[in-house]
Design an enzyme around this catalytic site. Structure first.
Site, PDB file in Angstrom:
ATOM      1  N   LYS A   1       2.377  -3.354   7.395  1.00  0.00           N
ATOM      2  CA  LYS A   1       2.537  -3.749   5.720  1.00  0.00           C
ATOM      3  C   LYS A   1       4.051  -3.312   5.489  1.00  0.00           C
ATOM      4  O   LYS A   1       4.650  -3.669   4.898  1.00  0.00           O
ATOM      5  CB  LYS A   1       1.572  -2.708   4.891  1.00  0.00           C
ATOM      6  CG  LYS A   1       0.117  -3.106   5.110  1.00  0.00           C
ATOM      7  CD  LYS A   1       0.110  -4.537   4.516  1.00  0.00           C
ATOM      8  CE  LYS A   1       0.033  -4.719   2.995  1.00  0.00           C
ATOM      9  NZ  LYS A   1      -0.113  -5.884   2.447  1.00  0.00           N
TER      10      LYS A   1
ATOM     11  N   THR B   1       0.796  -1.330  -0.035  1.00  0.00           N
ATOM     12  CA  THR B   1       0.022  -0.091  -0.034  1.00  0.00           C
ATOM     13  C   THR B   1       0.848   1.161   0.053  1.00  0.00           C
ATOM     14  O   THR B   1       1.850   1.163   0.499  1.00  0.00           O
ATOM     15  CB  THR B   1      -0.855   0.155   1.325  1.00  0.00           C
ATOM     16  OG1 THR B   1      -1.542   1.449   1.295  1.00  0.00           O
ATOM     17  CG2 THR B   1      -0.226  -0.429   2.469  1.00  0.00           C
ATOM     18  N   ASP B   2       0.364   2.178  -0.527  1.00  0.00           N
ATOM     19  CA  ASP B   2       1.088   3.532  -0.417  1.00  0.00           C
ATOM     20  C   ASP B   2       1.034   4.170   1.116  1.00  0.00           C
ATOM     21  O   ASP B   2       2.004   5.270   1.265  1.00  0.00           O
ATOM     22  CB  ASP B   2       0.154   4.719  -1.314  1.00  0.00           C
ATOM     23  CG  ASP B   2      -1.239   5.076  -0.917  1.00  0.00           C
ATOM     24  OD1 ASP B   2      -1.831   4.321   0.049  1.00  0.00           O
ATOM     25  OD2 ASP B   2      -1.914   6.005  -1.602  1.00  0.00           O
ATOM     26  N   GLU B   3       0.435   3.406   1.962  1.00  0.00           N
ATOM     27  CA  GLU B   3       0.475   4.054   3.389  1.00  0.00           C
ATOM     28  C   GLU B   3       1.608   3.943   3.983  1.00  0.00           C
ATOM     29  O   GLU B   3       1.924   4.396   4.974  1.00  0.00           O
ATOM     30  CB  GLU B   3      -0.916   3.431   4.112  1.00  0.00           C
ATOM     31  CG  GLU B   3      -1.881   3.882   3.514  1.00  0.00           C
ATOM     32  CD  GLU B   3      -3.081   3.437   4.411  1.00  0.00           C
ATOM     33  OE1 GLU B   3      -3.046   3.392   5.680  1.00  0.00           O
ATOM     34  OE2 GLU B   3      -4.254   3.494   4.170  1.00  0.00           O
TER      35      GLU B   3
ATOM     36  N   TYR C   1      -1.797  -0.774  11.136  1.00  0.00           N
ATOM     37  CA  TYR C   1      -1.868  -1.222   9.615  1.00  0.00           C
ATOM     38  C   TYR C   1      -0.842  -1.067   8.891  1.00  0.00           C
ATOM     39  O   TYR C   1      -0.056  -1.832   8.094  1.00  0.00           O
ATOM     40  CB  TYR C   1      -2.974  -0.805   9.132  1.00  0.00           C
ATOM     41  CG  TYR C   1      -3.191  -1.182   7.643  1.00  0.00           C
ATOM     42  CD1 TYR C   1      -3.210  -2.366   7.182  1.00  0.00           C
ATOM     43  CD2 TYR C   1      -3.259  -0.098   6.651  1.00  0.00           C
ATOM     44  CE1 TYR C   1      -3.134  -2.612   5.778  1.00  0.00           C
ATOM     45  CE2 TYR C   1      -3.186  -0.266   5.126  1.00  0.00           C
ATOM     46  CZ  TYR C   1      -3.323  -1.601   4.969  1.00  0.00           C
ATOM     47  OH  TYR C   1      -3.283  -1.916   3.501  1.00  0.00           O
TER      48      TYR C   1
HETATM   49  P1  NAD Z   1      -9.531  -7.429   2.412  1.00  0.00           P
HETATM   50  O1  NAD Z   1      -9.561  -7.172   4.061  1.00  0.00           O
HETATM   51  O2  NAD Z   1     -10.820  -7.214   1.674  1.00  0.00           O
HETATM   52  O3  NAD Z   1      -9.124  -8.874   2.207  1.00  0.00           O
HETATM   53  C1  NAD Z   1      -8.052  -9.631   2.857  1.00  0.00           C
HETATM   54  C2  NAD Z   1      -8.408 -11.003   2.520  1.00  0.00           C
HETATM   55  O4  NAD Z   1      -7.015 -11.635   3.416  1.00  0.00           O
HETATM   56  C3  NAD Z   1      -9.474 -11.493   3.536  1.00  0.00           C
HETATM   57  O5  NAD Z   1     -10.145 -12.482   2.458  1.00  0.00           O
HETATM   58  C4  NAD Z   1      -8.958 -12.252   4.766  1.00  0.00           C
HETATM   59  O6  NAD Z   1      -9.799 -13.137   4.946  1.00  0.00           O
HETATM   60  C5  NAD Z   1      -7.545 -12.720   4.276  1.00  0.00           C
HETATM   61  N1  NAD Z   1      -6.409 -12.825   5.380  1.00  0.00           N
HETATM   62  C6  NAD Z   1      -6.150 -11.849   6.369  1.00  0.00           C
HETATM   63  N2  NAD Z   1      -5.597 -12.624   7.071  1.00  0.00           N
HETATM   64  C7  NAD Z   1      -4.935 -13.731   6.718  1.00  0.00           C
HETATM   65  C8  NAD Z   1      -4.043 -14.781   6.909  1.00  0.00           C
HETATM   66  N3  NAD Z   1      -3.412 -14.939   7.843  1.00  0.00           N
HETATM   67  N4  NAD Z   1      -4.121 -16.118   6.111  1.00  0.00           N
HETATM   68  C9  NAD Z   1      -4.897 -15.961   4.977  1.00  0.00           C
HETATM   69  N5  NAD Z   1      -5.810 -15.121   4.419  1.00  0.00           N
HETATM   70  C10 NAD Z   1      -5.825 -13.937   5.414  1.00  0.00           C
HETATM   71  O7  NAD Z   1      -8.296  -6.453   1.856  1.00  0.00           O
HETATM   72  P2  NAD Z   1      -8.113  -5.901   0.312  1.00  0.00           P
HETATM   73  O8  NAD Z   1      -8.668  -4.466   0.529  1.00  0.00           O
HETATM   74  O9  NAD Z   1      -8.602  -6.689  -0.662  1.00  0.00           O
HETATM   75  O10 NAD Z   1      -6.594  -5.720   0.321  1.00  0.00           O
HETATM   76  C11 NAD Z   1      -5.736  -6.849  -0.249  1.00  0.00           C
HETATM   77  C12 NAD Z   1      -4.226  -6.576  -0.146  1.00  0.00           C
HETATM   78  O11 NAD Z   1      -3.917  -5.130  -0.899  1.00  0.00           O
HETATM   79  C13 NAD Z   1      -3.859  -5.999   1.204  1.00  0.00           C
HETATM   80  O12 NAD Z   1      -2.491  -6.679   1.416  1.00  0.00           O
HETATM   81  C14 NAD Z   1      -3.860  -4.594   1.358  1.00  0.00           C
HETATM   82  O13 NAD Z   1      -2.706  -4.011   2.180  1.00  0.00           O
HETATM   83  C15 NAD Z   1      -3.373  -4.191   0.133  1.00  0.00           C
HETATM   84  N6  NAD Z   1      -3.787  -2.839  -0.542  1.00  0.00           N
HETATM   85  C16 NAD Z   1      -5.284  -2.507  -0.209  1.00  0.00           C
HETATM   86  C17 NAD Z   1      -5.597  -1.360  -0.650  1.00  0.00           C
HETATM   87  C18 NAD Z   1      -7.085  -0.864  -0.683  1.00  0.00           C
HETATM   88  O14 NAD Z   1      -7.359   0.206  -0.950  1.00  0.00           O
HETATM   89  N7  NAD Z   1      -8.137  -1.725  -0.303  1.00  0.00           N
HETATM   90  C19 NAD Z   1      -4.775  -0.518  -1.140  1.00  0.00           C
HETATM   91  C20 NAD Z   1      -3.576  -0.780  -1.453  1.00  0.00           C
HETATM   92  C21 NAD Z   1      -3.063  -1.806  -1.066  1.00  0.00           C
HETATM   93  O1  TDX Z   2     -16.707   6.151   7.702  1.00  0.00           O
HETATM   94  C1  TDX Z   2     -16.021   6.628   7.090  1.00  0.00           C
HETATM   95  N1  TDX Z   2     -15.724   7.940   7.085  1.00  0.00           N
HETATM   96  C2  TDX Z   2     -14.670   8.628   6.557  1.00  0.00           C
HETATM   97  O2  TDX Z   2     -14.672   9.784   6.617  1.00  0.00           O
HETATM   98  C3  TDX Z   2     -14.777   5.752   7.116  1.00  0.00           C
HETATM   99  C4  TDX Z   2     -14.771   4.280   7.049  1.00  0.00           C
HETATM  100  C5  TDX Z   2     -13.387   6.558   6.567  1.00  0.00           C
HETATM  101  N2  TDX Z   2     -13.473   7.543   6.425  1.00  0.00           N
HETATM  102  C6  TDX Z   2     -12.257   8.167   5.834  1.00  0.00           C
HETATM  103  C7  TDX Z   2     -10.803   7.954   6.414  1.00  0.00           C
HETATM  104  C8  TDX Z   2      -9.936   7.911   5.381  1.00  0.00           C
HETATM  105  O3  TDX Z   2      -9.476   9.058   5.111  1.00  0.00           O
HETATM  106  O4  TDX Z   2     -12.281   8.001   4.523  1.00  0.00           O
HETATM  107  C9  TDX Z   2     -10.921   7.809   3.984  1.00  0.00           C
HETATM  108  C10 TDX Z   2     -10.822   6.191   3.700  1.00  0.00           C
HETATM  109  O5  TDX Z   2     -10.998   5.535   4.533  1.00  0.00           O
HETATM  110  P1  TDX Z   2     -10.677   3.930   4.540  1.00  0.00           P
HETATM  111  O6  TDX Z   2     -11.850   3.173   3.532  1.00  0.00           O
HETATM  112  O7  TDX Z   2     -10.668   3.269   5.890  1.00  0.00           O
HETATM  113  O8  TDX Z   2      -9.248   3.681   3.681  1.00  0.00           O
HETATM  114  P2  TDX Z   2      -8.018   4.129   4.248  1.00  0.00           P
HETATM  115  O9  TDX Z   2      -7.869   4.251   5.877  1.00  0.00           O
HETATM  116  O10 TDX Z   2      -7.642   5.563   3.549  1.00  0.00           O
HETATM  117  O11 TDX Z   2      -6.935   2.820   3.788  1.00  0.00           O
HETATM  118  C11 TDX Z   2      -7.160   2.307   2.617  1.00  0.00           C
HETATM  119  O12 TDX Z   2      -6.406   2.594   1.540  1.00  0.00           O
HETATM  120  C12 TDX Z   2      -5.090   1.975   1.633  1.00  0.00           C
HETATM  121  C13 TDX Z   2      -7.504   0.778   2.729  1.00  0.00           C
HETATM  122  O13 TDX Z   2      -8.420   0.465   3.714  1.00  0.00           O
HETATM  123  C14 TDX Z   2      -6.174   0.217   2.978  1.00  0.00           C
HETATM  124  O14 TDX Z   2      -5.981  -1.381   3.063  1.00  0.00           O
HETATM  125  C15 TDX Z   2      -5.318   0.632   1.721  1.00  0.00           C
HETATM  126  O15 TDX Z   2      -3.834  -0.045   2.072  1.00  0.00           O
END
Ligand code: NAD
Ligand code: TDX
Length: 336
Positions: A156, A125-127, A152
Site C-alpha cells: 500500500k 491505509t494508516d498502516e 500488505y
Molecule cells: P476488501 O478485501 O474487502 O475488498 C477489496 C476488493 O478489491 C475485492 O472486491 C476484490 O475482489 C477487489 N480486488 C482485489 N484485487 C483486485 C484487482 N487486481 N483488480 C480488481 N479488483 C481487485 O477490502 P476493503 O476492506 O474493502 O478495502 C478497500 C480499500 O480500502 C483497500 O485499498 C484497503 O487497503 C483500504 N483500506 C481498508 C481499511 C479497512 O479497515 N478495511 C482501512 C483503510 C484502508
Molecule cells: O481473529 C483475529 N483476532 C485478532 O485478535 C483477527 C482476524 C485479528 N485480530 C487482531 C489483529 C489486529 O490487531 O485484531 C486487529 C484487527 O485485525 P484485522 O481485522 O485483520 O485488521 P488489521 O490487520 O488491523 O488491518 C485492517 O485495518 C487497516 C484492514 O484489514 C486493512 O485492510 C486496513 O488497511
C-alpha cells in the site's frame, strides 16, 4: 457524474457504491472488480441495474482499465480506487497477490488516468505509517514518515508513492486518503470484528491474537466513505487526507464489548500475528478543518450493535465462506 469504482464488490467499495447511489441521484457507477475471494456479488444487491454496472476484470490489466477510464469524460467524473488485497494475515502467507494488485494494479489505474486526463481518488491505509507505542502522545498526521511493517502495508505504501509521483511528474489529478480500521456491514469474515461475531453466531469460541493489547483506531465504514465523497467534492489534487474518528480501543476491549453485546461467555487467546503492529492512531484534524467532514457514527457500542444485527440478519451473505476461512486459520493458529 460517472464513477469507476475499483474494488466496488469488496467491503468498503460496495458500501461506497450504496452511499453514492442513495445520495447522488445523477450518479452512474461502473464497478471494476476482479471478484477475488474477498468480493461478494450479493454486496451489490438492491442497487438499480440502470445506474450500476459490474465489470469483472483485473485493474492491473491495462486494456480493460484503459477502456473503462476512457469512458469518463464529464467534469465531475472520476475513478475511486479501492481495489487491493487487504488482509495482513494473507500477506504473510502469500505476498505475491499483494504486489500484483496493490502495486501493479495501482500503476495501471494511474496510467489510464494519465492517458485520459481523469480525476482519481486513491484509497489507502494508516498502516503505511507503521505502528506507535501504546503511550506515544503523537498520532499519525500527513507529515508522518512512511514505515510499513507487513507485505500488505508495504505494497500500500508503494502504491501511495506511485500516486504521489504521477501527480508530480505527470500532473495526474489525484488525491489520496489514509484511513484507520473500518467496521460495519459487508466486511469479510476473515477480519477481526466479523470473524468474532460470526464465530459466536455459529457456536464457536472467539479468537484473540496474543494478549489483545494491540490498539486499533475504529471508524464506521459510512464515515470513511463520507470523507471520500467530501474529498472528491472539495479535495485538492495532490493532497493527502487522513481519515479517522478518534476510535482507539485495544483488541481486548473490543472482544469484551462484542461478547457483552452478544451475551456470550469466553474466548481463546491464540498465536500472535508475526510482526503484529502494536498501535495505530489517526489525527484527522486537517481533514475535518479543511473539508468540514465530521464522523457521525462515533458511538462504537451502538455501531457494533448494528453491525451484529446485520450479520444476524444476513447469514446467507457470509455462511458459505465461514468454514473455509476458519479452516485456513486453523492451519497456523494455536490456543495459548
Ligand atoms: P476488501 O478485501 O474487502 O475488498 C477489496 C476488493 O478489491 C475485492 O472486491 C476484490 O475482489 C477487489 N480486488 C482485489 N484485487 C483486485 C484487482 N487486481 N483488480 C480488481 N479488483 C481487485 O477490502 P476493503 O476492506 O474493502 O478495502 C478497500 C480499500 O480500502 C483497500 O485499498 C484497503 O487497503 C483500504 N483500506 C481498508 C481499511 C479497512 O479497515 N478495511 C482501512 C483503510 C484502508
Ligand atoms: O481473529 C483475529 N483476532 C485478532 O485478535 C483477527 C482476524 C485479528 N485480530 C487482531 C489483529 C489486529 O490487531 O485484531 C486487529 C484487527 O485485525 P484485522 O481485522 O485483520 O485488521 P488489521 O490487520 O488491523 O488491518 C485492517 O485495518 C487497516 C484492514 O484489514 C486493512 O485492510 C486496513 O488497511
Amino acid at each position: 457524474m460517472r464513477l469507476v469504482v475499483t474494488g466496488g464488490a469488496g467491503f468498503i467499495g460496495a458500501n461506497f457504491v450504496h452511499t453514492v447511489i442513495r445520495e447522488h441521484p445523477d450518479a452512474h457507477v461502473t464497478v471494476l472488480d476482479s471478484m477475488t475471494y474477498a468480493a461478494n456479488r450479493a454486496s451489490l444487491d438492491g442497487l438499480p441495474a440502470d445506474r450500476v454496472d459490474l465489470v469483472e476484470a483485473d485493474c492491473a490489466n491495462p486494456e480493460s482499465t484503459g477502456r473503462l477510464v476512457g469512458e469518463l469524460t464529464g467534469p465531475r467524473d472520476a475513478v475511486v480506487h479501492f481495489a487491493a488485497e487487504s488482509h495482513n494475515d494473507n500477506s504473510l502467507a502469500t505476498p505475491w497477490p499483494f504486489v500484483h494488485s496493490n502495486i501493479i494494479g495501482t500503476y495501471a489505474v494511474l496510467e489510464a488516468c494519465r492517458r485520459h486526463d481523469v480525476r482519481l481518488h486513491h484509497v489507502s491505509t494508516d498502516e503505511v505509517y507503521g505502528d506507535l507505542q501504546l503511550d506515544d502522545p503523537a498520532k499519525f498526521t500527513p507529515a508522518t514518515a512512511y514505515n510499513p511493517s507487513s507485505p500488505y502495508s508495504a505494497t500500500k505504501a508503494g502504491a501511495d508513492m506511485l500516486v504521489r509521483a504521477w501527480v508530480r511528474s505527470f500532473g495526474v489529478r489525484a488525491t489520496l486518503s489514509n484511513c484507520s480500521n473500518n467496521y460495519g456491514p459487508r466486511q469479510h469474515v476473515e477480519k477481526f470484528i466479523p470473524r468474532q461475531i460470526t464465530t459466536i453466531l455459529t457456536g464457536g469460541r472467539p479468537r484473540l491474537y496474543g494478549s489483545g493489547a494491540n490498539v486499533r483506531d475504529w471508524i464506521h465504514v459510512d464515515d470513511h466513505n463520507a470523507a471520500v465523497l467530501a474529498i472528491l467534492d472539495r479535495g485538492e489534487p495532490g493532497r493527502t487526507y487522513l481519515i479517522g474518528a478518534d476510535g482507539e480501543r485495544s483488541n481486548l476491549d473490543v472482544m469484551q464489548l462484542l461478547c457483552e453485546l452478544m451475551d456470550h461467555d469466553g474466548f481463546d487467546h491464540v498465536t500472535d500475528r508475526p510482526g503484529h503492529d502494536l498501535r495505530y492512531a489517526i489525527d484527522a484534524t486537517a481533514t475535518r478543518d479543511e473539508l468540514g467532514w465530521r464522523p457521525q457514527h462515533t458511538d462504537l457500542r451502538e455501531g457494533l450493535r448494528q453491525t451484529i444485527d446485520w450479520y444476524r440478519e444476513n447469514r446467507a451473505w457470509w455462511e458459505p465462506v465461514k468454514e473455509r476461512v476458519e479452516a485456513q486459520y486453523a492451519r497456523t493458529e494455536r490456543v495459548l
